[in-house]
Scaffold this motif. Structure first.
Motif, PDB file in Angstrom:
ATOM      1  N   LEU A 166       0.839  -1.361  -0.003  1.00 18.14           N
ATOM      2  CA  LEU A 166      -0.095  -0.011  -0.074  1.00 18.14           C
ATOM      3  C   LEU A 166       0.766   1.159   0.009  1.00 18.14           C
ATOM      4  CD1 LEU A 166      -2.712  -0.716   2.621  1.00 18.14           C
ATOM      5  CD2 LEU A 166      -3.172  -0.428   0.256  1.00 18.14           C
ATOM      6  N   PHE A 167       2.124   1.273   0.186  1.00 19.18           N
ATOM      7  CA  PHE A 167       3.143   2.379   0.533  1.00 19.18           C
ATOM      8  C   PHE A 167       2.748   3.517  -0.212  1.00 19.18           C
ATOM      9  CE2 PHE A 167       6.447   5.194   0.629  1.00 19.18           C
ATOM     10  CZ  PHE A 167       6.439   5.676   2.075  1.00 19.18           C
ATOM     11  N   ASP A 168       2.718   3.271  -1.491  1.00 13.38           N
ATOM     12  CA  ASP A 168       2.732   4.210  -2.702  1.00 13.38           C
ATOM     13  C   ASP A 168       1.337   4.822  -2.997  1.00 13.38           C
ATOM     14  OD1 ASP A 168       5.603   4.361  -3.121  1.00 13.38           O
ATOM     15  OD2 ASP A 168       5.253   2.551  -4.677  1.00 13.38           O
ATOM     16  N   TYR A 169       0.342   4.315  -2.395  1.00 15.99           N
ATOM     17  CA  TYR A 169      -1.048   4.545  -2.812  1.00 15.99           C
ATOM     18  C   TYR A 169      -1.977   5.193  -1.641  1.00 15.99           C
ATOM     19  CZ  TYR A 169       0.718   1.893  -6.666  1.00 15.99           C
ATOM     20  OH  TYR A 169       1.604   1.299  -7.424  1.00 15.99           O
ATOM     21  N   VAL A 170      -1.310   4.906  -0.325  1.00 16.20           N
ATOM     22  CA  VAL A 170      -2.219   5.822   0.853  1.00 16.20           C
ATOM     23  C   VAL A 170      -1.455   7.016   1.576  1.00 16.20           C
ATOM     24  CG1 VAL A 170      -3.350   3.624   1.320  1.00 16.20           C
ATOM     25  CG2 VAL A 170      -1.285   4.155   2.442  1.00 16.20           C
ATOM     26  N   ASP A 171      -2.094   7.823   2.091  1.00 19.34           N
ATOM     27  CA  ASP A 171      -1.467   8.696   2.814  1.00 19.34           C
ATOM     28  C   ASP A 171      -0.989   8.647   4.109  1.00 19.34           C
ATOM     29  OD1 ASP A 171      -1.866  10.988   0.634  1.00 19.34           O
ATOM     30  OD2 ASP A 171      -3.759  10.080   1.028  1.00 19.34           O
ATOM     31  N   TYR A 172      -1.628   7.526   5.059  1.00 18.54           N
ATOM     32  CA  TYR A 172      -1.404   7.188   6.271  1.00 18.54           C
ATOM     33  C   TYR A 172      -1.494   5.641   6.253  1.00 18.54           C
ATOM     34  CZ  TYR A 172      -6.254   7.966   7.959  1.00 18.54           C
ATOM     35  OH  TYR A 172      -7.655   7.614   8.108  1.00 18.54           O
ATOM     36  N   PHE A 173      -0.946   5.012   7.332  1.00 21.48           N
ATOM     37  CA  PHE A 173      -1.526   3.778   7.704  1.00 21.48           C
ATOM     38  C   PHE A 173      -2.058   3.777   9.083  1.00 21.48           C
ATOM     39  CE2 PHE A 173       1.927   3.051   4.698  1.00 21.48           C
ATOM     40  CZ  PHE A 173       1.622   1.737   3.902  1.00 21.48           C
ATOM     41  N   VAL A 174      -2.996   2.714   9.106  1.00 21.84           N
ATOM     42  CA  VAL A 174      -3.418   2.256  10.554  1.00 21.84           C
ATOM     43  C   VAL A 174      -3.364   0.808  10.918  1.00 21.84           C
ATOM     44  CG1 VAL A 174      -5.600   2.165  12.091  1.00 21.84           C
ATOM     45  CG2 VAL A 174      -5.261   3.911  10.359  1.00 21.84           C
ATOM     46  N   VAL A 175      -2.614   0.418  12.156  1.00 22.85           N
ATOM     47  CA  VAL A 175      -2.508  -0.782  12.254  1.00 22.85           C
ATOM     48  C   VAL A 175      -3.572  -1.272  13.251  1.00 22.85           C
ATOM     49  CG1 VAL A 175      -0.859  -2.397  13.646  1.00 22.85           C
ATOM     50  CG2 VAL A 175       0.183  -0.439  12.332  1.00 22.85           C
ATOM     51  N   ASN A 176      -4.272  -2.415  12.755  1.00 21.54           N
ATOM     52  CA  ASN A 176      -5.584  -2.814  13.416  1.00 21.54           C
ATOM     53  C   ASN A 176      -5.253  -4.145  14.311  1.00 21.54           C
ATOM     54  OD1 ASN A 176      -7.942  -3.595  14.357  1.00 21.54           O
ATOM     55  ND2 ASN A 176      -8.943  -3.400  12.319  1.00 21.54           N
ATOM     56  N   VAL A 177      -5.022  -3.921  15.588  1.00 21.64           N
ATOM     57  CA  VAL A 177      -4.678  -5.189  16.405  1.00 21.64           C
ATOM     58  C   VAL A 177      -6.074  -5.267  17.525  1.00 21.64           C
ATOM     59  CG1 VAL A 177      -2.384  -5.464  16.166  1.00 21.64           C
ATOM     60  CG2 VAL A 177      -3.501  -3.780  17.791  1.00 21.64           C
ATOM     61  N   SER A 178      -7.089  -4.284  17.103  1.00 24.70           N
ATOM     62  CA  SER A 178      -8.198  -4.159  17.996  1.00 24.70           C
ATOM     63  C   SER A 178      -9.657  -4.823  17.539  1.00 24.70           C
ATOM     64  CB  SER A 178      -8.464  -2.727  18.488  1.00 24.70           C
ATOM     65  OG  SER A 178      -8.402  -1.929  17.517  1.00 24.70           O
ATOM     66  N   SER A 179      -9.691  -5.405  16.434  1.00 28.29           N
ATOM     67  CA  SER A 179     -10.725  -6.047  15.918  1.00 28.29           C
ATOM     68  C   SER A 179     -11.201  -7.285  16.971  1.00 28.29           C
ATOM     69  CB  SER A 179     -10.742  -6.410  14.558  1.00 28.29           C
ATOM     70  OG  SER A 179     -12.081  -7.014  14.148  1.00 28.29           O
ATOM     71  N   PRO A 180     -12.432  -7.356  17.213  1.00 26.95           N
ATOM     72  CA  PRO A 180     -12.688  -8.518  18.160  1.00 26.95           C
ATOM     73  C   PRO A 180     -13.307  -9.875  17.382  1.00 26.95           C
ATOM     74  CG  PRO A 180     -14.631  -7.111  18.158  1.00 26.95           C
ATOM     75  CD  PRO A 180     -13.490  -6.393  17.282  1.00 26.95           C
ATOM     76  N   ASN A 181     -13.200  -9.593  16.002  1.00 30.73           N
ATOM     77  CA  ASN A 181     -13.715 -10.741  15.021  1.00 30.73           C
ATOM     78  C   ASN A 181     -12.725 -11.650  14.368  1.00 30.73           C
ATOM     79  OD1 ASN A 181     -16.487  -9.506  15.605  1.00 30.73           O
ATOM     80  ND2 ASN A 181     -16.065  -8.050  14.213  1.00 30.73           N
ATOM     81  N   THR A 182     -11.528 -11.320  14.738  1.00 29.46           N
ATOM     82  CA  THR A 182     -10.424 -12.407  14.308  1.00 29.46           C
ATOM     83  C   THR A 182      -9.684 -12.849  15.645  1.00 29.46           C
ATOM     84  OG1 THR A 182      -9.959 -10.792  12.318  1.00 29.46           O
ATOM     85  CG2 THR A 182      -8.003 -12.492  13.183  1.00 29.46           C
ATOM     86  N   PRO A 183     -10.025 -14.180  15.703  1.00 24.66           N
ATOM     87  CA  PRO A 183      -9.463 -14.875  16.925  1.00 24.66           C
ATOM     88  C   PRO A 183      -7.904 -14.534  17.276  1.00 24.66           C
ATOM     89  CG  PRO A 183     -10.461 -16.497  15.427  1.00 24.66           C
ATOM     90  CD  PRO A 183     -10.474 -15.220  14.801  1.00 24.66           C
ATOM     91  N   ASN A 184      -7.907 -13.993  18.612  1.00 25.97           N
ATOM     92  CA  ASN A 184      -6.748 -13.923  19.327  1.00 25.97           C
ATOM     93  C   ASN A 184      -6.184 -12.564  18.780  1.00 25.97           C
ATOM     94  OD1 ASN A 184      -6.995 -16.318  20.833  1.00 25.97           O
ATOM     95  ND2 ASN A 184      -6.204 -17.320  19.047  1.00 25.97           N
ATOM     96  N   LEU A 185      -6.649 -11.945  17.783  1.00 27.84           N
ATOM     97  CA  LEU A 185      -5.845 -10.601  17.042  1.00 27.84           C
ATOM     98  C   LEU A 185      -5.573  -9.684  18.563  1.00 27.84           C
ATOM     99  CD1 LEU A 185      -5.181  -9.057  14.763  1.00 27.84           C
ATOM    100  CD2 LEU A 185      -7.402  -7.780  14.709  1.00 27.84           C
ATOM    101  N   ARG A 186      -6.640  -9.491  19.409  1.00 26.88           N
ATOM    102  CA  ARG A 186      -6.520  -8.521  20.335  1.00 26.88           C
ATOM    103  C   ARG A 186      -5.329  -8.732  21.386  1.00 26.88           C
ATOM    104  NH1 ARG A 186     -12.133  -5.675  22.390  1.00 26.88           N
ATOM    105  NH2 ARG A 186     -12.796  -4.714  20.369  1.00 26.88           N
TER     106      ARG A 186
END
Length: 337
Positions: A166-186
């Motif tokens: 994504l680097f060349d195509y977005v202006d900023y990044f967001v690291v998502n580790v807080s969704s409750p819907n992927t097992p053990n992600l949090r």
């Protein structure tokens, strides 16, 4: 018209089906000559006083689309016509994945809320990149996550892949580790793995000729001690800021029959808690980093409350669904007032 006519009709049907129908309808009407400029004329508020410079980026206004609405970067150009200052796409994962089995999206009309257990359904980051290549002038955030099948100990590799793609195509990044819907992600929000993940991405980022801001999206269910850890992590890793907050697993005070469904809750029940988290982070950190406030914004007053609590920008999702596109204009007009 939206709340009296369009919303009651749409709310008679399955919410996920409606989501896809509305996407198709918006794309269709934007192909009609003159319609995009007409929509911009109705909904956009152009005023220099609305501009914000945050983490080195210039936003034409502080109201954005939260991640999850345009997961696959299919509608960002059209959404910008409704007055949004920026659009956050994703969550995107390295490989395409179908997400959790349907039914996985539920309206709680009595609570003005939504429960989702989508599970990072998306077509994969590489597919989204092809659409982002056609971006004309929309400020884009790229929300990235890990595939469901990737174990946590290898999760960093998924975030690296999505970041590079994504680097060349977005202006900023967001690291998502807080969704409750992927097992053990949090579990990745714990101090040690989160610090490792963010440091790894920052190391890659600093090697770029023009590094991009990296933000962390956090859950509203963190304790004060955990939020204090988040402040330490942000300052230690040097990331650009925080998005507060994701959906909640809490169910306090709900009335709707769908309240027992599993998944992340968004909408009005989240308004107060997300503002509390924003205020805690802003005060305890001495406002040492920018915050994007999201969660339960259904009125201009909700948005202003988050800005006054310490948010630099705000994002809409559930409020946009319940209140309609006029909400964006109403917030921007209220800010000018």
């Amino acid at each position: 018209m939206y709340k009296s006519l369009i919303r009651p009709l749409l709310f008679k049907f399955d919410p996920e089906d409606v989501h896809h129908f509305v996407f198709g309808a918006i794309r269709f009407i934007h192909r009609i000559p003159g319609v995009p400029s007409l929509i911009r004329g109705i909904f956009q508020v152009e005023d220099k006083r609305l501009e914000r410079e945050v983490f080195g980026l210039k936003f034409k206004n502080p109201v954005g689309v939260a991640a999850g609405f345009d997961k696959d970067a299919k509608l960002f150009q059209e959404l910008s016509n409704y007055g949004f200052g920026f659009v956050e796409i994703g969550t995107l994962t390295p490989k395409p994945q179908p997400g959790n089995p349907r039914k996985r999206l539920f309206r709680l009309k009595a609570d003005q809320a939504i429960i989702n257990r989508m599970g990072f359904n998306n077509g994969g980051v590489d597919e989204a990149v092809e659409r982002l290549k056609k971006n004309k002038n929309v400020l884009i955030g790229g929300n990235i996550g890990k595939n469901k099948v990737t174990p946590n100990e290898e999760a960093v590799n998924d975030y690296i892949y999505a970041y590079n793609a994504l680097f060349d195509y977005v202006d900023y990044f967001v690291v998502n580790v807080s969704s409750p819907n992927t097992p053990n992600l949090r579990a990745l929000q714990d101090k040690e793995p989160l610090t490792h993940l963010l440091n790894t991405l920052q190391t890659l980022n600093k090697k770029k000729e023009a590094p991009k801001p990296i933000l962390l999206k956090i859950a509203p269910d963190l304790t004060d001690d955990q939020l204090t850890d988040i402040i330490d992590i942000v300052n230690t890793t040097g990331i650009a800021g925080v998005i507060a907050t994701n959906t909640t697993i809490g169910r306090d005070g709900l009335k709707d029959a769908n309240k027992e469904e599993t998944g992340g809750l968004s909408g009005k029940p989240l308004t107060a808690r997300s503002t509390e988290v924003i205020r805690f982070l802003a005060e305890k950190s001495g406002k040492s980093f920018p915050i994007i406030g999201v969660g339960g914004i259904h009125t201009p007053e909700d948005a202003i409350e988050k800005l006054e609590a310490g948010a630099d920008l705000v994002q809409l999702y559930t409020g946009f669904i319940y209140e309609g596109p006029a909400l964006v204009k109403a917030i921007n007009k209220k800010l000018l007032d």
